[in-house]
Design a protein around this motif. Structure first.
Motif, short mmCIF file in Angstrom:
data_model
loop_
_atom_site.label_atom_id
_atom_site.label_comp_id
_atom_site.label_asym_id
_atom_site.label_seq_id
_atom_site.Cartn_x
_atom_site.Cartn_y
_atom_site.Cartn_z
N PHE A 54 0.82 -1.22 0.00
CA PHE A 54 0.00 0.00 0.00
C PHE A 54 0.85 1.27 0.00
O PHE A 54 0.35 2.35 0.28
N TYR A 55 2.13 1.12 -0.32
CA TYR A 55 3.04 2.29 -0.34
C TYR A 55 2.48 3.39 -1.25
O TYR A 55 2.05 3.14 -2.36
N ASP A 56 2.51 4.59 -0.74
CA ASP A 56 2.07 5.76 -1.51
C ASP A 56 3.07 6.86 -1.23
O ASP A 56 3.26 7.26 -0.07
N PRO A 57 3.74 7.37 -2.29
CA PRO A 57 4.79 8.38 -2.05
C PRO A 57 4.28 9.63 -1.33
O PRO A 57 5.02 10.27 -0.59
N ARG A 58 2.98 9.92 -1.52
CA ARG A 58 2.42 11.10 -0.85
C ARG A 58 2.33 10.86 0.66
O ARG A 58 2.61 11.75 1.46
N ARG A 59 1.99 9.63 1.02
CA ARG A 59 1.96 9.29 2.44
C ARG A 59 3.38 9.29 3.02
O ARG A 59 3.58 9.70 4.17
N ALA A 60 4.33 8.80 2.23
CA ALA A 60 5.73 8.80 2.68
C ALA A 60 6.18 10.23 2.97
O ALA A 60 6.85 10.50 3.98
N MET A 61 5.78 11.16 2.09
CA MET A 61 6.12 12.57 2.29
C MET A 61 5.43 13.11 3.54
O MET A 61 6.00 13.91 4.29
N ALA A 62 4.19 12.66 3.73
CA ALA A 62 3.42 13.09 4.90
C ALA A 62 4.11 12.63 6.19
O ALA A 62 4.22 13.40 7.15
N ILE A 63 4.59 11.40 6.19
CA ILE A 63 5.27 10.86 7.37
C ILE A 63 6.53 11.68 7.64
O ILE A 63 6.81 12.05 8.77
N ARG A 64 7.25 11.98 6.57
CA ARG A 64 8.47 12.77 6.72
C ARG A 64 8.17 14.15 7.30
O ARG A 64 8.87 14.63 8.20
N ALA A 65 7.10 14.79 6.78
CA ALA A 65 6.71 16.11 7.27
C ALA A 65 6.32 16.03 8.75
O ALA A 65 6.66 16.90 9.55
N TRP A 66 5.60 14.96 9.09
CA TRP A 66 5.17 14.74 10.49
C TRP A 66 6.40 14.67 11.39
O TRP A 66 6.45 15.29 12.45
N LEU A 67 7.41 13.92 10.94
CA LEU A 67 8.62 13.74 11.75
C LEU A 67 9.37 15.06 11.95
O LEU A 67 10.07 15.25 12.93
N GLU A 68 9.21 15.94 10.95
CA GLU A 68 9.87 17.24 11.05
C GLU A 68 9.03 18.23 11.84
O GLU A 68 9.40 19.38 12.00
N GLY A 69 7.87 17.77 12.31
CA GLY A 69 7.01 18.63 13.13
C GLY A 69 6.09 19.51 12.33
O GLY A 69 5.41 20.37 12.89
N ASP A 70 6.07 19.33 11.00
CA ASP A 70 5.18 20.13 10.17
C ASP A 70 3.87 19.38 9.95
O ASP A 70 3.64 18.79 8.90
N LEU A 71 3.03 19.41 10.98
CA LEU A 71 1.78 18.64 10.93
C LEU A 71 0.83 19.18 9.87
O LEU A 71 0.11 18.43 9.24
N ARG A 72 0.87 20.47 9.65
CA ARG A 72 -0.03 21.08 8.67
C ARG A 72 0.27 20.50 7.28
O ARG A 72 -0.62 20.11 6.55
N LEU A 73 1.56 20.45 6.93
CA LEU A 73 1.97 19.88 5.64
C LEU A 73 1.64 18.38 5.60
O LEU A 73 1.13 17.88 4.60
N ALA A 74 1.90 17.70 6.69
CA ALA A 74 1.62 16.26 6.75
C ALA A 74 0.15 15.98 6.47
O ALA A 74 -0.19 15.09 5.69
#
Ligand SMILES: [Zn+2]
Length: 133
Positions: free
Chosen positions: A85-105
Motif C-alpha cells: 500500500f506504499y504511496d509516495p504522498r503518504r511517505a512525504m506526509a510521514i516525513r513532514a510529520w517527523l519534522e514537526g510540520d503537521l499542517r503539511l503532513a
C-alpha cells in the motif's frame, strides 16, 4: 493537602495528560493509520523506543495494529517503502510529520486520500496548547 493526596495527584495527572495527548494524535488524521489509511488503533513510535525514540508528537503517528505490529523495530520509512500500500504522498506526509510540520503532513494525507477530512479546528486548538506549553 494531605500527603496521600499529593501522591495521588502526581500519579493521576501525567496519565490524564498522556491520554489526552494520545487522543489528539488520532484526531489529527481522523483516526486513520498514517501508513495504510485503515482505522488507527494504536500509536506507533517512528523511531522505536528501544532505539531512543521519544514519546513526542513528532515521533508518534497514528497506526493500525497491523502496521504497528508488522513494522516492529524497523525504520518506519524503510519499512513503509516495502509495503503493497506504499504511496509516495503518504511517505512525504510521514516525513513532514517527523519534522514537526503537521499542517503539511495533513495536506499530503488529504492529497493521498480525497475522503480524508482535516479537522483544522482541532489543529488550531492543539497548536495553541503547544505554544502555551
Ligand atoms: Zn495501517
Amino acid at each position: 493537602m494531605h500527603i496521600n493526596d499529593a501522591v495521588f495527584l502526581e500519579d493521576l495527572c501525567p496519565k490524564f495528560r498522556l491520554r489526552q495527548w494520545r487522543k489528539s494524535i488520532h484526531k489529527f488524521t481522523g483516526k486513520s493509520c498514517i501508513y495504510c489509511g485503515k482505522p488507527s488503533e494504536s500509536i506507533d513510535h517512528v523511531l522505536p523506543r528501544s532505539q531512543g525514540g521519544l514519546s513526542i508528537t513528532e515521533n508518534c503517528v497514528p497506526a493500525c495494529l497491523s502496521c504497528n505490529g508488522d513494522k516492529s523495530d524497523e525504520n518506519a520509512l524503510y519499512w513503509y517503502r516495502k509495503q503493497k500500500f506504499y504511496d509516495p504522498r503518504r511517505a512525504m506526509a510521514i516525513r513532514a510529520w517527523l519534522e514537526g510540520d503537521l499542517r503539511l503532513a495533513l495536506r499530503l494525507l488529504q492529497w493521498a486520500n480525497p475522503n480524508f477530512k482535516v479537522n483544522s479546528k482541532i489543529y488550531e486548538t492543539d497548536k495553541q496548547n503547544y505554544k502555551a506549553a
